[in-house]
Design a protein around this motif. Structure first.
Motif, PDB file in Angstrom:
ATOM      1  N   ASN A  36      -7.935   9.334  -8.290  1.00 58.04           N
ATOM      2  CA  ASN A  36      -8.921   8.312  -7.937  1.00 58.04           C
ATOM      3  C   ASN A  36      -8.294   7.046  -7.378  1.00 58.04           C
ATOM      4  O   ASN A  36      -8.937   6.002  -7.325  1.00 58.04           O
ATOM      5  CB  ASN A  36      -9.795   7.989  -9.157  1.00 58.04           C
ATOM      6  N   SER A  37      -7.052   7.155  -6.952  1.00 59.66           N
ATOM      7  CA  SER A  37      -6.349   6.010  -6.373  1.00 59.66           C
ATOM      8  C   SER A  37      -6.560   5.964  -4.865  1.00 59.66           C
ATOM      9  O   SER A  37      -7.048   6.910  -4.259  1.00 59.66           O
ATOM     10  CB  SER A  37      -4.851   6.116  -6.687  1.00 59.66           C
ATOM     11  N   ASN A  38      -6.132   4.895  -4.267  1.00 62.98           N
ATOM     12  CA  ASN A  38      -6.308   4.680  -2.831  1.00 62.98           C
ATOM     13  C   ASN A  38      -5.196   5.377  -2.041  1.00 62.98           C
ATOM     14  O   ASN A  38      -4.263   4.753  -1.577  1.00 62.98           O
ATOM     15  CB  ASN A  38      -6.310   3.183  -2.543  1.00 62.98           C
ATOM     16  N   HIS A  39      -5.308   6.698  -1.885  1.00 57.23           N
ATOM     17  CA  HIS A  39      -4.288   7.463  -1.165  1.00 57.23           C
ATOM     18  C   HIS A  39      -4.784   7.965   0.183  1.00 57.23           C
ATOM     19  O   HIS A  39      -4.018   8.437   0.994  1.00 57.23           O
ATOM     20  CB  HIS A  39      -3.802   8.651  -1.999  1.00 57.23           C
ATOM     21  N   GLY A  40      -6.085   7.885   0.429  1.00 53.15           N
ATOM     22  CA  GLY A  40      -6.646   8.287   1.711  1.00 53.15           C
ATOM     23  C   GLY A  40      -6.768   9.790   1.910  1.00 53.15           C
ATOM     24  O   GLY A  40      -7.010  10.249   3.023  1.00 53.15           O
ATOM     25  N   SER A  67       0.460   4.885   5.504  1.00 49.75           N
ATOM     26  CA  SER A  67       0.291   3.907   4.434  1.00 49.75           C
ATOM     27  C   SER A  67       1.502   3.010   4.270  1.00 49.75           C
ATOM     28  O   SER A  67       1.467   2.075   3.496  1.00 49.75           O
ATOM     29  CB  SER A  67       0.020   4.631   3.115  1.00 49.75           C
ATOM     30  N   TRP A  95      -3.276  10.290 -10.161  1.00 48.67           N
ATOM     31  CA  TRP A  95      -3.397   9.604  -8.868  1.00 48.67           C
ATOM     32  C   TRP A  95      -4.673   9.953  -8.122  1.00 48.67           C
ATOM     33  O   TRP A  95      -4.942   9.404  -7.053  1.00 48.67           O
ATOM     34  CB  TRP A  95      -2.188   9.940  -7.992  1.00 48.67           C
ATOM     35  N   ASP A 132     -10.800  14.135  -1.590  1.00 41.67           N
ATOM     36  CA  ASP A 132     -10.864  14.426  -3.022  1.00 41.67           C
ATOM     37  C   ASP A 132     -10.802  15.930  -3.299  1.00 41.67           C
ATOM     38  O   ASP A 132     -10.267  16.359  -4.317  1.00 41.67           O
ATOM     39  CB  ASP A 132     -12.140  13.828  -3.608  1.00 41.67           C
ATOM     40  N   ASN A 149       0.800  -1.221   0.000  1.00 41.11           N
ATOM     41  CA  ASN A 149       0.000   0.000   0.000  1.00 41.11           C
ATOM     42  C   ASN A 149       0.841   1.284   0.000  1.00 41.11           C
ATOM     43  O   ASN A 149       0.459   2.272   0.598  1.00 41.11           O
ATOM     44  CB  ASN A 149      -0.957  -0.011   1.198  1.00 41.11           C
TER      45      ASN A 149
END
Length: 133
Positions: free
Chosen positions: A49-53, A122, A47, A56, A16
């Motif tokens: 819409n990626s899983n970055h936490g 992460s 990046w 938005d 992750n």
């Protein structure tokens, strides 16, 4: 025993971390001027819409800039353009980028700081997690 798969980044085995590290690298390229503004903004938004936490909304200002600059050729497609046409587009791009530069770099810095703050959350050692550590 079941074999586990690891993502090896810079010699460290983390799960992750690809997304936050990629986002931070794209932001640094933009902030440090390693790419022109239009290309840098597009690389950062890759990046989004990626899983970055991250919220938005932190990406919204750069999306606004992209909406005004996305029509300019970036990357490999520039090789396909006629030199005269590309020069005209580059002149137009530079005018638009000059208008948005201060705003975009400020917002990129805000996003960069948020991404850096999130990075420790992460990055965890997968082997340690598998052992219960």
């Amino acid at each position: 025993m079941r074999k586990t798969h690891h993502l090896d980044l810079d010699g460290e085995k983390y799960a992750n971390t690809l997304v936050p590290r990629g986002l931070v690298a794209a932001l640094l390229s933009l902030i440090e001027g390693k790419v022109f503004l239009t290309e840098g903004v597009q690389e950062v938004l890759h990046w989004r819409n990626s899983n970055h936490g991250l919220p938005d909304a932190l990406f919204d200002p750069l999306s606004e800039v992209d909406s005004e600059t996305h029509m300019f050729p970036v990357g490999a497609v520039r090789l396909e353009w006629h030199k005269t046409a590309l020069a005209r587009e580059d002149e137009d791009r530079k005018v638009v980028e000059k208008f948005y530069r201060e705003y975009a770099l400020h917002e990129a810095t805000v996003l960069y700081e948020a991404a850096l703050a999130k990075l420790p959350d992460s990055t965890f050692n997968l082997e340690s997690r598998l052992r219960g550590g």
